[in-house]
Each structure stands twice: as structure tokens, then as C-alpha cells.
Design a protein around this motif. Structure first.
Motif, PDB file in Angstrom:
ATOM      1  N   THR A 256     -85.177  12.665 -34.758  1.00 10.64           N
ATOM      2  CA  THR A 256     -84.902  13.907 -34.174  1.00 10.64           C
ATOM      3  C   THR A 256     -84.223  13.809 -32.858  1.00 10.64           C
ATOM      4  N   ILE A 257     -84.881  13.122 -31.978  1.00 17.58           N
ATOM      5  CA  ILE A 257     -84.407  13.021 -30.495  1.00 17.58           C
ATOM      6  C   ILE A 257     -82.955  12.345 -30.569  1.00 17.58           C
ATOM      7  N   ARG A 258     -82.889  11.362 -31.408  1.00 18.36           N
ATOM      8  CA  ARG A 258     -81.773  10.782 -31.541  1.00 18.36           C
ATOM      9  C   ARG A 258     -80.350  11.604 -32.310  1.00 18.36           C
ATOM     10  N   LEU A 259     -80.804  12.564 -33.159  1.00 20.49           N
ATOM     11  CA  LEU A 259     -79.740  13.477 -33.537  1.00 20.49           C
ATOM     12  C   LEU A 259     -79.424  14.439 -32.444  1.00 20.49           C
ATOM     13  N   THR A 260     -80.138  14.875 -31.688  1.00 21.51           N
ATOM     14  CA  THR A 260     -79.886  15.740 -30.555  1.00 21.51           C
ATOM     15  C   THR A 260     -79.149  15.039 -29.683  1.00 21.51           C
ATOM     16  N   ILE A 261     -79.468  13.702 -29.150  1.00 14.92           N
ATOM     17  CA  ILE A 261     -78.638  13.176 -28.381  1.00 14.92           C
ATOM     18  C   ILE A 261     -77.307  12.798 -28.926  1.00 14.92           C
ATOM     19  N   TYR A 262     -77.196  12.459 -30.098  1.00 15.71           N
ATOM     20  CA  TYR A 262     -75.913  12.170 -30.884  1.00 15.71           C
ATOM     21  C   TYR A 262     -74.841  13.284 -30.716  1.00 15.71           C
ATOM     22  N   ALA A 263     -75.724  14.581 -30.944  1.00 19.61           N
ATOM     23  CA  ALA A 263     -74.808  15.576 -30.902  1.00 19.61           C
ATOM     24  C   ALA A 263     -73.966  15.735 -29.530  1.00 19.61           C
ATOM     25  N   ARG A 264     -74.443  15.092 -28.403  1.00 19.59           N
ATOM     26  CA  ARG A 264     -73.933  15.039 -27.089  1.00 19.59           C
ATOM     27  C   ARG A 264     -73.443  13.815 -26.815  1.00 19.59           C
TER      28      ARG A 264
ATOM     29  N   CYS B 276     -88.499   7.572 -27.371  1.00 19.24           N
ATOM     30  CA  CYS B 276     -87.561   7.755 -28.107  1.00 19.24           C
ATOM     31  C   CYS B 276     -86.252   8.417 -27.377  1.00 19.24           C
ATOM     32  N   SER B 277     -86.218   9.074 -26.188  1.00 15.82           N
ATOM     33  CA  SER B 277     -85.097   9.251 -25.567  1.00 15.82           C
ATOM     34  C   SER B 277     -84.563   8.102 -25.131  1.00 15.82           C
ATOM     35  N   VAL B 278     -85.452   7.176 -24.377  1.00 15.75           N
ATOM     36  CA  VAL B 278     -84.771   5.730 -23.684  1.00 15.75           C
ATOM     37  C   VAL B 278     -84.003   5.174 -24.622  1.00 15.75           C
ATOM     38  N   PHE B 279     -84.606   5.090 -26.050  1.00 19.53           N
ATOM     39  CA  PHE B 279     -84.066   3.888 -27.027  1.00 19.53           C
ATOM     40  C   PHE B 279     -82.700   4.758 -27.513  1.00 19.53           C
ATOM     41  N   ALA B 280     -82.899   6.147 -27.795  1.00 22.74           N
ATOM     42  CA  ALA B 280     -81.889   6.979 -28.457  1.00 22.74           C
ATOM     43  C   ALA B 280     -80.229   6.829 -27.482  1.00 22.74           C
ATOM     44  N   VAL B 281     -80.711   7.105 -26.110  1.00 19.49           N
ATOM     45  CA  VAL B 281     -79.682   7.063 -24.998  1.00 19.49           C
ATOM     46  C   VAL B 281     -79.105   5.443 -24.937  1.00 19.49           C
ATOM     47  N   LYS B 282     -80.005   4.479 -24.940  1.00 24.45           N
ATOM     48  CA  LYS B 282     -79.437   3.285 -24.868  1.00 24.45           C
ATOM     49  C   LYS B 282     -78.373   3.100 -25.716  1.00 24.45           C
ATOM     50  N   LYS B 283     -78.403   3.479 -26.816  1.00 26.54           N
ATOM     51  CA  LYS B 283     -77.196   3.287 -27.867  1.00 26.54           C
ATOM     52  C   LYS B 283     -76.010   3.527 -27.485  1.00 26.54           C
TER      53      LYS B 283
END
Lengths: 303, 258
Positions: free
Chosen positions: A198-206, A293-300
Motif C-alpha cells: 500500500t505504501i509503495r503504491l502511494t509513493i509510486y503515485a508520486r 515500508c516508507s524507507v524501502f518504498a522511497v529508496k526504489k
């Protein structure tokens, strides 16, 4: 000072973007609430089942009834031998008088039956009530008492009658314990994956935002900060709301559950679950998962 | 003045000019700030956007980079902002190979460079004011400086009545102005403008060119990628013409002649 300014800016950015992306934030928080709630709910259920089975297991005992010809001294010496065993938790001596008391209290409805046995005529045998640390140990005690040395003294051992029941109880409680832990483990893994996704998707959207921030010269830390903080906020909100739901559910359903299970005092069911602990644990888990989850998702996206 | 710009664009700001490695011998000419040395960029085996491009940029120059679509102008801009890395050759800025910048140094380099992107690259969920302030915030500028500079530059590009609109609500021309304001607000040493007048009407176009001129006079190097013949011809400045990924002409006081 500089650090303070940066932190203030990151916090401000995070709060503003939480609000401006409120649908996205709401969706992420809802998913976190659902997963946190499911996991806590099952954990509580498991703890309740566990404390119930522990209670049931502690009720399993073995009673040895003695022939009237046996002297009290002999009984006490057996009691002492039993107490010396490492697997025996307690041994209670039930005298004829005590047995009569129990008989009376069990037959209050039927006075005729009750009065058949009285102080003058009391055929009730003296007995020892033995409790072991684990129900599994009862077998050993039974074997010990069944040995030829004691055979002439003993009228009856209750274990022989209840053996099937005890065996089944042992099997069921162990089963529930293992299945419970495996299920909780699975739930935890599933919820981590769902929250991360979920967090990955919210970050992906941005992701475009992240790219632009970097092009303008923002450091990785400055780009990540607000996203991580948003993850933390999701976690905190979700933990609070999920705890509230859990609390309300407990208030509503526990008394009914207690009635159904025939446990008068429901609090004994959850005596080892403190509500405060649940909130704290959920908060910690929420913040931890939100951050990680945020750290990993933004790192990408930072590459 | 010259030395100031040199050191300002230099990330480490120390010991750079002293080094005399063989490939940096040209640095003896202190007015050279940016050097393209046989730069090539291949996106894939078949697509080579830039082939063997070499030129120098001197202090205080205003350079127009012209050529048809697909000539490699935007790739050149991306190489200069480290968005892409060259597959051959070197780009030296203040004597330092920018493809060798460490991950941590990259943001500091980018803060010295202002870029007006062809596709604006504005932060979508932020207002005009916030977008421009962001460029200063990442430079760790104090709040007082932000409060002072941002309204000024918004006024300069004529968007005062739009300052608190979200960028998604703006027209193409207005977005372009925001992009320009953001590129200028932190007084960059190098300003790269990729088709900055592409979405503007003639009057606004001249206002923007005027603005770029003013910035250039204050000492900022301006690199203008454009295919607006009228604008380039009237500038009377150096023109580098590209075609099919190669430099086909490089003239002082040049014209757009393709």
C-alpha cells in the motif's frame, strides 16, 4: 539550528502533503487499520484460548480413594512420597468430613439423597487429590500408584475413568496452541506485505515528485523525510483507531462470550492481556512498519 | 570575478585548480568553465543521441544551442544536469568530471545550476509560491531569505496574482514562468534553458529573453536551447548548431541557419 530548520520544513511538507493527498492517505491508513486490527484481534483470541486451555489443563487432576482399613499415617506417608516427586504440583488430603461437605454441597436440590449419607453413616472414602504441572504427567503418577505396593490400600484411582477425556484434552489444547501460533505468524507476514504494498503504491503515485525534487537539488534525506514521516503518521493513526475498535469490540462481545463459555468472570479470560499493552504494542508496530515500508518504498525511486 | 565563478561552480571548492593532471592541462585557460570533451551518448545500441561533441563554455557566456528536433539538444541538457551519464568522453565543470560526482555531491552540484525544463517539471501538489520556495529550501536558505526573494521573483515573472494557485491549475505559459522563476531564484552560476519560450506568446517571449539577458549580465552563464529562429538571430550571441547528434557549426554572433 540548520538541522532544526530542515526538520521543521520536512514536518511541514509532510503534514501539508498528507492533507493534499488526503484520499491516498485515507486509503493507506484504512488498509493499515484493517491489518493491524486483524492481527491484534487474532492475537487476543489466541491469548484467550491459551488462557482458557491453561485453565482447563490445571483442572485436570487425579484422585486416589483409600480403603477404610488404611490408617491415616499410611495415607500421609503416601502423600509425602508423592510430594517428593518433581512432576507433582500439589496434593490435597480429603478427609471423610471434607468429602461429606462436598457431597452435601453437590446435592442441595435433592435433600433425600443428600441425607442418605450423614455424620453417623459416612461410607465416603478418604482420598488424595493430586495435581501435576502438566496433564501429561498424570500418566506417570497413575503408574506409580498402580504399582503392587499400593494396590491393597487403594480402592480406586479416578484417572482410569477419565483417561480418554484427559488424553483428548491434551491433544486438543496442544493442537490449538500450535495452529494458533502458525496462523498468527502467517497473518503477520501477510499484513507486512499488504502494508508495504500500500505504501509503495502511494509513493509510486508520486514518483514524479521525487524525480523533480532531486533535479532541483534536494538531498536524498530531504526527499525521503516527508514520505517517511507520512508513513509514521499512517502507523500512529491506524494503531489508535484499531485499538479503539478492539476495545469497543471487547466491551460488547466479551460478556456474551463469557456467558457462552460458562466462565462467570470474563476478566479471567483476558487477565494476561492488558489493554494498555495492546495500544503500546500496536503503536510501536504501526510506527515501525510505517517507517520501514516508507524507507524501502522511497529508496526504489531514489536509485 | 572570474575566479569567484570558477570556485562557486566547483563542488569541493578546494585544491581543484592546483591539480595538474594531464587531461586537465587545458585548465590553464582560466576562463573555461565547462568543457565537453568528445562526449557521446548512446541510449541503446542503435540510438546514439550525441556523437563526439566537443566545445568549451567560457565565463559569462550566453550560448544558444540550436537544431531541429532530435538533434540532441535535450540530451545535452540532461548530460549537463547529470540526469544522464555520457557513454563516451567527459564533461568537465570547473575542472571536475561531473559523471564522477559522488551520490552525495550531486545535490550540491544541482543547486548551483538552474534549469528551465522543457516539460517544466513542477511539483504538482504544490502552489506556485511553494514550488519556487522549494528551490531555496533545499539549499538550506533561511526562512527570512525565502520570504524576501520568492515574492520578488514571482513579481518579476508576472505571476503575483497566481502565487497561491496550484501548478495544475495554470496554463502552459504560466507554468513556464514558474519554471523560470524556480530556476532563477537561488542565483545559479549556470542557467540552462531548454525551450523556455516554447509556450509563450511573442510579447512574453521577449520579456523572458530580456530576463535571461539580465541574468547573464550579472555573471551567470546562460545556455539556451531553442529552435526559435527569430529569437536566436536577434540575440547576436554565440550559436552552437547541432544536427543528428553532432555539432555542425559554432559561431560567435551566430545565426540560426538550418
Amino acid at each position: 539550528m540548520q538541522l532544526f530548520t530542515t526538520l521543521t520544513r520536512i514536518t511541514k511538507t509532510a503534514l501539508i502533503s498528507l492533507w493534499r493527498n488526503r484520499w491516498l492517505s485515507l486509503a493507506a491508513t484504512l488498509v493499515m487499520i484493517l491489518t493491524l486490527f486483524t492481527v491484534s484481534f487474532f492475537t487476543c483470541l489466541l491469548l484467550m484460548v491459551n488462557s482458557t486451555t491453561t485453565m482447563l489443563r490445571s483442572k485436570v487432576d487425579i484422585s486416589v480413594y483409600f480403603n477404610d482399613s488404611v490408617s491415616n499415617d499410611q495415607i500421609f506417608s503416601i502423600e509425602n512420597t508423592l510430594l517428593a516427586r518433581s512432576d507433582v504440583k500439589s496434593v490435597d488430603y480429603i478427609s471423610k468430613e471434607k468429602a461429606l461437605e462436598v457431597w452435601r454441597s453437590q446435592n442441595t436440590d435433592n435433600t433425600q439423597l443428600r441425607d442418605i449419607i450423614n455424620d453417623a453413616y459416612n461410607p465416603l472414602p478418604r482420598s488424595l487429590e493430586i495435581k501435576t504441572d502438566q496433564p501429561e504427567d498424570l500418566e506417570g503418577v497413575n503408574t506409580f500408584l498402580s504399582s503392587t505396593d499400593y494396590k491393597p490400600l487403594i480402592k480406586e484411582i479416578s484417572y482410569r475413568k477419565n483417561k480418554d477425556l484427559v488424553d483428548r484434552l491434551i491433544k486438543i489444547t496442544t493442537f490449538i496452541k500450535y495452529v494458533g501460533w502458525i496462523l498468527s505468524g502467517l497473518f503477520v507476514i501477510i499484513s507486512i506485505l499488504i502494508i508495504y504494498n500500500t505504501i509503495r503504491l502511494t509513493i509510486y503515485a508520486r514518483s514524479e515528485e521525487i524525480e523533480i525534487m532531486k533535479l532541483v537539488g534536494a538531498s536524498d534525506w530531504y526527499v525521503q523525510g516527508p514520505f517517511i514521516l507520512e508513513g509514521v503518521v499512517y502507523g500512529i493513526l491506524a494503531a489508535i483507531i484499531s485499538s479503539l475498535i478492539l476495545y469497543l469490540a471487547a466491551q460488547l462481545f466479551l460478556p456474551a462470550a463469557g456467558n457462552y463459555l460458562g466462565v462467570a468472570n470474563v476478566s479471567t479470560l483476558i487477565s494476561n492481556i492488558s489493554f494498555f499493552a495492546i495500544i503500546v504494542i500496536q503503536l510501536l508496530v504501526g510506527i515501525f512498519l510505517g517507517t520501514l515500508c516508507s524507507v524501502f518504498a522511497v529508496k526504489k525511486h531514489l536509485k | 570575478m572570474k575566479n569567484k565563478i570558477m570556485t562557486d561552480l566547483d563542488i569541493k571548492q578546494k585544491n581543484k585548480t592546483v591539480k595538474a593532471e594531464p587531461d586537465k592541462v587545458k585548465k590553464a585557460d582560466e576562463s573555461v568553465v565547462i568543457e565537453f570533451q568528445n562526449v557521446s551518448k548512446k541510449y541503446s545500441a542503435n540510438i546514439e543521441a550525441i556523437h563526439d561533441v566537443s566545445f568549451n563554455v567560457l565565463i559569462g557566456e550566453f550560448i544558444s544551442l540550436v537544431g531541429p528536433s532530435g538533434a540532441g539538444k535535450s540530451t545535452l541538457v540532461k548530460l549537463l544536469t547529470c540526469e544522464e551519464k555520457p557513454t563516451g568522453g567527459k564533461i568537465l565543470v570547473a575542472g571536475r568530471d561531473i559523471s564522477e560526482l559522488k551520490k552525495k555531491e550531486l545535490p550540491f552540484f544541482r543547486r548551483k545550476v538552474g534549469v528551465i525544463f522543457q516539460d517544466f517539471k513542477l511539483l504538482p501538489k504544490k502552489t506556485v509560491y511553494e514550488n519556487i520556495a522549494f528551490a531555496l529550501e533545499v539549499c538550506d536558505a533561511p526562512d527570512s531569505e525565502i520570504k524576501e526573494k520568492v515574492p520578488k521573483i514571482i513579481d518579476l515573472v508576472g505571476l503575483t496574482n497566481r502565487a497561491f494557485s496550484f501548478t495544475e491549475e495554470l496554463s502552459g505559459g504560466e507554468k513556464q514562468r514558474v519554471s523560470i522563476a524556480r530556476a532563477l531564484v537561488h542565483n545559479p552560476k549556470l542557467l540552462i534553458a531548454d525551450e523556455p519560450t516554447g509556450n509563450l506568446d511573442p510579447v512574453s517571449t521577449w520579456e523572458i529573453i530580456e530576463l535571461l539577458f539580465k541574468i547573464n549580465k550579472q555573471g551567470t552563464i546562460v545556455l539556451l536551447a531553442s529552435h526559435d529562429k527569430e529569437v536566436v538571430d536577434s540575440l547576436q550571441k554565440r550559436v552552437i548548431t547541432m544536427k543528428d547528434g553532432k555539432v555542425v557549426s559554432d559561431q560567435q554572433k551566430g545565426k540560426y541557419n538550418l
